[in-house]
Design an enzyme around this catalytic site. Structure first.
Site, PDB file in Angstrom:
ATOM      1  N   HIS A  83       0.829  -1.199   0.000  1.00 17.10           N
ATOM      2  CA  HIS A  83       0.000   0.000   0.000  1.00 17.10           C
ATOM      3  C   HIS A  83       0.867   1.254   0.000  1.00 17.10           C
ATOM      4  O   HIS A  83       2.077   1.203   0.199  1.00 17.10           O
ATOM      5  CB  HIS A  83      -0.966   0.009   1.192  1.00 17.10           C
ATOM      6  CG  HIS A  83      -0.289   0.024   2.530  1.00 17.10           C
ATOM      7  ND1 HIS A  83       0.184  -1.112   3.143  1.00 17.10           N
ATOM      8  CD2 HIS A  83      -0.002   1.047   3.381  1.00 17.10           C
ATOM      9  CE1 HIS A  83       0.730  -0.798   4.308  1.00 17.10           C
ATOM     10  NE2 HIS A  83       0.639   0.513   4.475  1.00 17.10           N
ATOM     11  N   GLN A 101       7.344  10.501  19.343  1.00 20.84           N
ATOM     12  CA  GLN A 101       7.312   9.142  19.876  1.00 20.84           C
ATOM     13  C   GLN A 101       5.872   8.664  19.796  1.00 20.84           C
ATOM     14  O   GLN A 101       4.964   9.289  20.344  1.00 20.84           O
ATOM     15  CB  GLN A 101       7.802   9.090  21.320  1.00 20.84           C
ATOM     16  CG  GLN A 101       7.872   7.669  21.877  1.00 20.84           C
ATOM     17  CD  GLN A 101       8.302   7.637  23.335  1.00 20.84           C
ATOM     18  OE1 GLN A 101       8.172   8.638  24.054  1.00 20.84           O
ATOM     19  NE2 GLN A 101       8.803   6.504  23.790  1.00 20.84           N
ATOM     20  N   CYS A 118       4.020  10.017   9.974  1.00 20.54           N
ATOM     21  CA  CYS A 118       4.036   8.956   8.966  1.00 20.54           C
ATOM     22  C   CYS A 118       2.665   8.289   8.962  1.00 20.54           C
ATOM     23  O   CYS A 118       2.183   7.865  10.004  1.00 20.54           O
ATOM     24  CB  CYS A 118       5.126   7.929   9.243  1.00 20.54           C
ATOM     25  SG  CYS A 118       5.886   8.034  10.856  1.00 20.54           S
ATOM     26  N   GLU A 183       5.117  -1.007   2.311  1.00 24.84           N
ATOM     27  CA  GLU A 183       4.697   0.283   1.783  1.00 24.84           C
ATOM     28  C   GLU A 183       5.620   0.790   0.685  1.00 24.84           C
ATOM     29  O   GLU A 183       6.812   0.488   0.673  1.00 24.84           O
ATOM     30  CB  GLU A 183       4.711   1.346   2.898  1.00 24.84           C
ATOM     31  CG  GLU A 183       3.832   1.037   4.084  1.00 24.84           C
ATOM     32  CD  GLU A 183       3.907   2.098   5.153  1.00 24.84           C
ATOM     33  OE1 GLU A 183       2.894   2.298   5.844  1.00 24.84           O
ATOM     34  OE2 GLU A 183       4.977   2.731   5.326  1.00 24.84           O
TER      35      GLU A 183
END
Length: 259
Positions: A83, A101, A118, A183
Site C-alpha cells: 500500500h 514518539q 508517517c 509500503e
C-alpha cells in the site's frame, strides 16, 4: 546424509488482474472489527483501522483499496499486499527536525520514535493518484491532514505546497503480533513555524533535534525507532539534512528506492 534446504516459496506478484483472486477481501465492505486481531486494543485506534488505504502493484500503480487492518496483517503482507504511505519531515527555522514518539495506544510500532508524521494517503479523490505528480499531491494533502490530527498543527500552517517531494522508498517490516508494514513511502520535507497541540492518543512525546542529537538518540539503547525511519536515517537522511539549503538535486526522484 544431509538434506538440501527447500527453496523459498515464490510469491505471486500482485497485479490488477489477480488481486481479487489473491485477496477476495479487497474492495469489500468487510468491517475491520471482524475477527479477533483487534481485541484488546484502544478503541480509537481500532476505529482508525477502518480507514481505506490505496493498494498498489510494485510500480506504485493503484490496483485496489483495502482497510488499514487488511493492509497491515503480516499474513497478507507476506503474500505481497502493498500500500501507499508518506513520511513527513518537518523542520523549524533552525533546521531542527521535529520527531515524535508514537503513543502506547498505537496498534503498530507503539512507543517508538520516528519522523514528524508517517501515515497513509487514503483512497479518496483528494489523496489518491495514478500518475506520479497526482500521487505526490495526494501525499501532501494526507500529510497536512495527519499533522493536524496527530500533532494539532493548524492546517493553514502546513499547506500542501510547502512540502517538497524527494523520493519513494519500498520496504517491508514486521511489527508486534500479527502486524507489519509493506509500503511505498513518499518522503516529504517541509520547513515551517508551527503551533503544536499534541493528540495523546497518537503521540507520547516529541522533540526537535539537530543531526548530532539524533545520532546520539540512536546510540541510546533505551530508545526504539520505527523501521522506516531507521532505514531512511541509515541511508540518506543525513546527506539530505547536510544539503538542506540546496535540496534541488534531491527533489522529485522518479525511481523507487527498494530497501
Amino acid at each position: 546424509m544431509s538434506t538440501a534446504p527447500k527453496p523459498a516459496a515464490q510469491v505471486e506478484p500482485v497485479t490488477a488482474e489477480n488481486i481479487l483472486r489473491l485477496f477476495p477481501e479487497i474492495n469489500a465492505s468487510t468491517s475491520a472489527r471482524e475477527g479477533s486481531e483487534l481485541e484488546g486494543y484502544d478503541e480509537t485506534q481500532v476505529s482508525l483501522m477502518e480507514e481505506v488505504c490505496i493498494v498498489l502493484d510494485e510500480n506504485d500503480k493503484p490496483i485496489g483499496s483495502a482497510s488499514k487492518k487488511i493492509c497491515h496483517l503480516m499474513t497478507n503482507i507476506d503474500r505481497g499486499l502493498l500500500h501507499r504511505a508518506f513520511s513527513a519531515f518537518l523542520f523549524d527555522s533552525e533546521k531542527r527536525l521535529l520527531l515524535q514518539q508514537r503513543a502506547d495506544e498505537k496498534i503498530t510500532f507503539a512507543g517508538m520514535w520516528t519522523n514528524t508524521c508517517c501515515s497513509h494517503p487514503l483512497d479518496i479523490p483528494t489523496e489518491t493518484g495514478v500518475e506520479l505528480e497526482a500521487a505526490i499531491q495526494g501525499a501532501r494533502r494526507a500529510a497536512q491532514r495527519k499533522l493536524n490530527q496527530e500533532l494539532g498543527i493548524p492546517t493553514d500552517q502546513v499547506p500542501p505546497e510547502i512540502f517538497d517531494f524527494l523520493t519513494r522508498i519500498h520496504y517491508k517490516a514486521p511489527s508486534n503480533g500479527p502486524w507489519g508494514e509493506h509500503e511505498i513511502d513518499y518522503i516529504l520535507f517541509a520547513q515551517a513555524k508551527v503551533d503544536l497541540e499534541v493528540n495523546p492518543n497518537e503521540v507520547k512525546d516529541y522533540r526537535y533535534v539537530t543531526p548530532d542529537e539524533l545520532k546520539a538518540m540512536f546510540k541510546d539503547e533505551t530508545l526504539t525507532f520505527t523501521p522506516w525511519f531507521r532505514l531512511i536515517c541509515e541511508t540518506i537522511l543525513f546527506e539530505w539534512w547536510e544539503n538542506f539549503d540546496n535540496l534541488e538535486p534531491y527533489k522529485n526522484e522518479k525511481a523507487i528506492r527498494r530497501m
